[in-house]
Design a protein around this motif. Structure first.
Motif, PDB file in Angstrom:
ATOM      1  N   ARG A  26      35.359  72.476  51.746  1.00 44.76           N
ATOM      2  CA  ARG A  26      36.744  72.400  52.198  1.00 44.76           C
ATOM      3  C   ARG A  26      37.193  73.827  52.479  1.00 44.76           C
ATOM      4  O   ARG A  26      36.932  74.732  51.674  1.00 44.76           O
TER       5      ARG A  26
ATOM      6  N   TYR B 111      27.941  73.586  62.787  1.00 41.43           N
ATOM      7  CA  TYR B 111      28.540  72.846  61.670  1.00 41.43           C
ATOM      8  C   TYR B 111      29.238  71.591  62.190  1.00 41.43           C
ATOM      9  O   TYR B 111      29.805  71.586  63.281  1.00 41.43           O
ATOM     10  N   THR B 112      29.203  70.544  61.400  1.00 42.41           N
ATOM     11  CA  THR B 112      30.010  69.362  61.644  1.00 42.41           C
ATOM     12  C   THR B 112      31.337  69.617  60.953  1.00 42.41           C
ATOM     13  O   THR B 112      31.357  69.924  59.755  1.00 42.41           O
ATOM     14  N   VAL B 113      32.421  69.538  61.699  1.00 46.08           N
ATOM     15  CA  VAL B 113      33.726  69.871  61.136  1.00 46.08           C
ATOM     16  C   VAL B 113      34.772  68.833  61.513  1.00 46.08           C
ATOM     17  O   VAL B 113      34.677  68.183  62.545  1.00 46.08           O
ATOM     18  N   GLU B 114      35.741  68.716  60.637  1.00 48.15           N
ATOM     19  CA  GLU B 114      36.917  67.885  60.909  1.00 48.15           C
ATOM     20  C   GLU B 114      38.138  68.722  60.563  1.00 48.15           C
ATOM     21  O   GLU B 114      38.236  69.272  59.464  1.00 48.15           O
TER      22      GLU B 114
ATOM     23  N   MET C 152      33.062  77.156  64.331  1.00 48.92           N
ATOM     24  CA  MET C 152      32.138  76.494  63.408  1.00 48.92           C
ATOM     25  C   MET C 152      31.285  75.451  64.123  1.00 48.92           C
ATOM     26  O   MET C 152      30.081  75.354  63.880  1.00 48.92           O
ATOM     27  N   MET C 153      31.895  74.694  65.016  1.00 47.11           N
ATOM     28  CA  MET C 153      31.132  73.687  65.774  1.00 47.11           C
ATOM     29  C   MET C 153      30.072  74.370  66.636  1.00 47.11           C
ATOM     30  O   MET C 153      28.926  73.919  66.691  1.00 47.11           O
TER      31      MET C 153
ATOM     32  N   ILE D 214      40.012  72.332  56.843  1.00 47.53           N
ATOM     33  CA  ILE D 214      38.766  71.985  57.524  1.00 47.53           C
ATOM     34  C   ILE D 214      37.848  71.320  56.511  1.00 47.53           C
ATOM     35  O   ILE D 214      37.667  71.808  55.398  1.00 47.53           O
TER      36      ILE D 214
ATOM     37  N   THR E 253      37.744  76.052  64.086  1.00 48.12           N
ATOM     38  CA  THR E 253      36.945  74.829  64.127  1.00 48.12           C
ATOM     39  C   THR E 253      35.933  74.887  65.270  1.00 48.12           C
ATOM     40  O   THR E 253      34.769  74.524  65.089  1.00 48.12           O
TER      41      THR E 253
ATOM     42  N   SER F 273      33.971  70.072  55.981  1.00 44.22           N
ATOM     43  CA  SER F 273      32.631  70.292  56.512  1.00 44.22           C
ATOM     44  C   SER F 273      31.643  70.177  55.356  1.00 44.22           C
ATOM     45  O   SER F 273      31.972  69.604  54.312  1.00 44.22           O
ATOM     46  N   GLU F 274      30.442  70.718  55.551  1.00 41.78           N
ATOM     47  CA  GLU F 274      29.477  70.779  54.471  1.00 41.78           C
ATOM     48  C   GLU F 274      28.575  71.981  54.673  1.00 41.78           C
ATOM     49  O   GLU F 274      28.384  72.455  55.798  1.00 41.78           O
TER      50      GLU F 274
END
Length: 167
Positions: free
Chosen positions: A69, A45-48, A40-41, A59, A37, A61-62
């Motif tokens: 996903r 990227y915007t990640v959760e 990616m950040m 994860i 994560t 994201s888009e």
């Protein structure tokens, strides 16, 4: 929830440590979802970091405006740790359901795309990545870029009929 807590702890640590003292993450593993994560950040990227329906990490994201996903597989059944592989996945919401034959054209045209149809006939594509103990971060990020390209090419195929009807 345990993964969100881990991510929060990593974020606090990264904010409190001097930038020069931070070592870049040079390899990623499905066994370390919080590090994945962070990578990616750091790449923009915007990640959760969340959990899927059975407690494995996931994860959210888009890519190119499409939902992404990342599912984790090969995880320990007891504590959902030690995962060994990832699956990148996105879906396409069509007005008309697709047949299996129509969906097959994606696999015929796009080398890495595995295709399935949901119960409404909407196509989903996915890629599996085995990470084992780790793969280079650059390889993972290049895979995300290639998956984004595949999403765009897939969207062109999936929505061609709808775009043609607009003309």
């Amino acid at each position: 929830m345990k993964y969100a807590t881990t991510l929060a702890a990593l974020a606090v640590l990264s904010l409190s440590a001097p930038a020069a003292a931070q070592e870049p993450i040079t390899s990623i593993s499905a066994g370390k979802p919080a590090e994945l994560t962070v990578v990616m950040m750091n790449a923009g990227y915007t990640v959760e970091l969340a959990e899927d329906g059975i407690g494995d990490p996931m994860i959210i994201s888009e890519l190119i405006g499409m939902p992404l996903r990342i599912y984790f597989y090969g995880c320990d059944e007891e504590d959902n740790s030690g995962c060994t592989s990832l699956q990148l996945s996105t879906g396409f919401d069509r007005r008309k359901p697709w047949s299996r034959g129509e969906a097959l054209q994606i696999s015929e045209q796009l080398r890495y795309a595995a295709v399935r149809l949901d119960e409404e006939g909407d196509p989903f594509i996915s890629w599996d990545i085995y990470t084992g103990d780790g793969i280079p971060t650059t390889v993972f990020l290049a895979s995300l870029d290639e998956f984004a390209r595949t999403i765009q090419l897939t969207a062109d195929i999936v929505f061609a009929e709808e775009e043609q009807a607009k003309k």
